[in-house]
Design an enzyme around this catalytic site. Structure first.
Site, PDB file in Angstrom:
ATOM      1  N   ASN A   1       0.855  -1.202   0.000  1.00  0.00           N
ATOM      2  CA  ASN A   1       0.000   0.000   0.000  1.00  0.00           C
ATOM      3  C   ASN A   1       0.880   1.238   0.000  1.00  0.00           C
ATOM      4  O   ASN A   1       2.106   1.140  -0.004  1.00  0.00           O
ATOM      5  CB  ASN A   1      -0.955  -0.032   1.196  1.00  0.00           C
TER       6      ASN A   1
ATOM      7  N   PRO B   1      -2.376 -11.813  10.683  1.00  0.00           N
ATOM      8  CA  PRO B   1      -2.604 -11.576  12.117  1.00  0.00           C
ATOM      9  C   PRO B   1      -2.832 -10.094  12.362  1.00  0.00           C
ATOM     10  O   PRO B   1      -2.235  -9.253  11.680  1.00  0.00           O
ATOM     11  CB  PRO B   1      -1.287 -12.033  12.764  1.00  0.00           C
TER      12      PRO B   1
ATOM     13  N   ILE C   1      -1.822  -7.426  14.495  1.00  0.00           N
ATOM     14  CA  ILE C   1      -0.703  -7.255  15.432  1.00  0.00           C
ATOM     15  C   ILE C   1      -1.151  -6.474  16.661  1.00  0.00           C
ATOM     16  O   ILE C   1      -0.893  -6.854  17.801  1.00  0.00           O
ATOM     17  CB  ILE C   1       0.469  -6.537  14.718  1.00  0.00           C
TER      18      ILE C   1
ATOM     19  N   PHE D   1      -3.641   3.339  15.032  1.00  0.00           N
ATOM     20  CA  PHE D   1      -3.945   4.371  14.037  1.00  0.00           C
ATOM     21  C   PHE D   1      -5.123   3.903  13.199  1.00  0.00           C
ATOM     22  O   PHE D   1      -5.262   2.711  12.925  1.00  0.00           O
ATOM     23  CB  PHE D   1      -2.732   4.637  13.140  1.00  0.00           C
TER      24      PHE D   1
ATOM     25  N   LYS E   1     -13.238   1.202  16.042  1.00  0.00           N
ATOM     26  CA  LYS E   1     -11.979   0.454  16.018  1.00  0.00           C
ATOM     27  C   LYS E   1     -11.370   0.365  17.407  1.00  0.00           C
ATOM     28  O   LYS E   1     -10.817  -0.662  17.803  1.00  0.00           O
ATOM     29  CB  LYS E   1     -11.003   1.157  15.067  1.00  0.00           C
TER      30      LYS E   1
ATOM     31  N   LYS F   1     -10.596  -3.301  18.842  1.00  0.00           N
ATOM     32  CA  LYS F   1      -9.215  -3.743  19.079  1.00  0.00           C
ATOM     33  C   LYS F   1      -8.883  -3.798  20.562  1.00  0.00           C
ATOM     34  O   LYS F   1      -7.822  -4.311  20.937  1.00  0.00           O
ATOM     35  CB  LYS F   1      -8.234  -2.801  18.372  1.00  0.00           C
TER      36      LYS F   1
HETATM   37  O1  C5P Z   1      -7.566  -3.050  11.370  1.00  0.00           O
HETATM   38  P1  C5P Z   1      -7.270  -1.691  10.852  1.00  0.00           P
HETATM   39  O2  C5P Z   1      -6.255  -1.687   9.740  1.00  0.00           O
HETATM   40  O3  C5P Z   1      -8.474  -0.919  10.510  1.00  0.00           O
HETATM   41  O4  C5P Z   1      -6.616  -0.919  12.096  1.00  0.00           O
HETATM   42  C1  C5P Z   1      -5.533  -0.078  11.992  1.00  0.00           C
HETATM   43  C2  C5P Z   1      -4.658  -0.186  13.206  1.00  0.00           C
HETATM   44  O5  C5P Z   1      -4.373  -1.544  13.518  1.00  0.00           O
HETATM   45  C3  C5P Z   1      -3.311   0.427  12.997  1.00  0.00           C
HETATM   46  O6  C5P Z   1      -2.842   0.877  14.250  1.00  0.00           O
HETATM   47  C4  C5P Z   1      -2.479  -0.713  12.472  1.00  0.00           C
HETATM   48  O7  C5P Z   1      -1.116  -0.531  12.672  1.00  0.00           O
HETATM   49  C5  C5P Z   1      -3.020  -1.867  13.269  1.00  0.00           C
HETATM   50  N1  C5P Z   1      -3.029  -3.154  12.566  1.00  0.00           N
HETATM   51  C6  C5P Z   1      -2.192  -4.168  12.990  1.00  0.00           C
HETATM   52  N2  C5P Z   1      -2.216  -5.389  12.356  1.00  0.00           N
HETATM   53  C7  C5P Z   1      -3.077  -5.612  11.327  1.00  0.00           C
HETATM   54  C8  C5P Z   1      -3.926  -4.589  10.879  1.00  0.00           C
HETATM   55  C9  C5P Z   1      -3.846  -3.358  11.519  1.00  0.00           C
HETATM   56  O8  C5P Z   1      -1.426  -3.957  13.931  1.00  0.00           O
HETATM   57  N3  C5P Z   1      -3.075  -6.783  10.739  1.00  0.00           N
END
Ligand code: C5P
Length: 409
Positions: A216, A316, A318, A336, A350, A354
């Protein structure tokens, strides 16, 4: 990534003692002026054997001081006037002899005199040692360096590498841009002193075959700015970076990864180290999915017009995984949310999904690759907008906001 106003309004005395590194002091003076500082140069007699006051005056736009007997100062007290007007005295290069003078509190020249006369509580003393490696490692110099630090000075470097004398080792003066970063950092409040901070940054790259993959447009700039701001605030910072072309901020330990799974492993490994991590900032734009299979050979176009179909599998999460750690091991987690619409509403959702205390919302498409950004902090108490600014300024504000939310160490 230095913003031009990093040292705006700062008044610095730049002291030069004798050493071949004086040739770098000219470029360093220029960098300080460009960063917005008012720079008053003071040179020792030995420094003038290496570079002229004319050069330093031309670069700083200020007459250079070389003698404590100069009658330009009111009441002929240049050591008092110069040290009272300065926010910091930076000695670059600081020779072995100059460190020895400082360690003993000697005041035989204007520069050592004004270091001794400075009001210690409001005028920092920053020293950039520069000397041959044997001189630096000599017990006398090490003793003197330890003494000046004990007396309140901050050492910048020295660095390691090839020396003008032809030898290689410790004792090189740091490069001007490294010194500039350290001086900018010295002025930042140490709100994360003693804390450990882990940051993810940049995109991930999910391979399809040996040459292609999915990624991306994240540049990593925001995450790198946060890592830098956390280090400036006194934290020990570990940065896990996806594929980006950015220099590692000073004092930050960096692990490079490609895929989401590698990023996940690097984060888990950092958290598994014996010492507790206090803050985790997940800035990375992690790919949600990856190809289920990675072809071992390049997938070829066969001319039939058939397009390959790829099955995807989920990566996963993270951040969510770190947020699920038990309380004893769980850092304060900051996520973020890079959205293209309904930014705050998505960020609120979110945050809950999370299980993290703080989400930083921003307009993804508008900020990727840019040098500035606008943020909204979403936490239990509501929303705090941080208006548009360069990413480093925003990162410093965010670091202060995170520090305010941490439980006492
Ligand atoms: O899940 P989403 O992409 O909407 O959420 C964004 C946040 O989750 C960011 O802080 C990003 O770094 C983290 N993230 C992550 N692992 C993923 C997807 C997003 O740590 N697989």
């Amino acid at each position: 990534m230095s913003s031009p106003a990093d040292l705006a309004g700062r008044r610095l005395v730049l002291g030069l003692s004798g050493g071949i590194a004086c040739y770098k002091a000219a470029e360093f003076a220029r960098a300080l002026v460009k960063a917005g500082a008012t720079v008053q140069v003071v040179m020792t007699d030995a420094a003038r054997e290496f570079i002229t006051p004319v050069t330093m005056q031309a670069l700083t736009g200020q007459p250079v001081w070389t003698s404590q007997w100069d009658t330009r100062a009111p009441a002929a007290m240049s050591h008092i006037d110069l040290s009272r007007q300065a926010d910091a005295i930076v000695v670059a290069p600081a020779s072995a002899d100059f460190l020895a003078q400082l360690a003993q509190g000697r005041a035989g020249e204007l520069l050592s005199l004004l270091c001794l006369a400075r009001p210690r509580e409001r005028c920092a003393l920053l020293l950039a040692p520069a000397m041959n490696r044997e001189m630096w490692s000599h017990p006398a110099t090490q003793r003197n360096a330890a003494q000046v630090v004990a007396d309140g000075a901050l050492l910048l470097g020295p660095g390691h590498g090839a020396q003008a004398c032809g030898e290689t080792g410790d004792g090189r003066m740091l490069e001007p841009e490294e010194l500039l970063a350290d001086i900018v950092a010295a002025f930042q409040p140490k709100v994360l002193a003693g804390r450990r901070v882990l940051v993810t940054a940049g995109p991930t790259f999910e391979a399809l075959d040996p040459v292609r993959g999915l990624t991306n447009r994240s540049s990593g700039k925001m995450g790198f700015a946060i890592a830098r701001a956390a280090a400036e605030a006194g934290a020990q910072v570990q940065l896990v970076a996806g594929p980006v072309h950015l220099a590692t901020p000073r004092g930050v330990a960096r692990t490079d990864v490609m895929s989401a799974r590698q990023m996940h492993e690097a984060v888990q490994a950092a958290l598994a180290e014996g010492v507790r991590t206090d803050v985790f900032v997940a800035t990375a734009a992690v790919a949600d999915w990856r190809p289920a299979e990675v072809a071992t050979q390049k997938i070829k176009k066969d001319g039939s017009g058939r397009v390959p179909a790829f099955e995807m599998t989920e990566n996963p999460d993270i951040l969510a995984a770190v947020a699920r750690h038990d309380a004893a091991r769980r850092p304060y987690c900051v996520g973020f949310a890079a959205e293209s619409h309904d930014v705050v509403a998505h960020a609120r959702a979110k945050r809950l999904r999370k299980g993290v205390p703080l989400i930083v919302a921003n307009d993804g498409p508008a900020t990727f690759g840019q040098d500035d950004n606008a943020l909204v902090l979403v936490d239990e108490a509501g929303e705090t907008p941080l208006p548009r600014a360069d990413k480093l300024s925003l990162a410093r504000t965010l670091v202060a906001e995170i520090a305010r939310r941490l439980a006492p160490a």
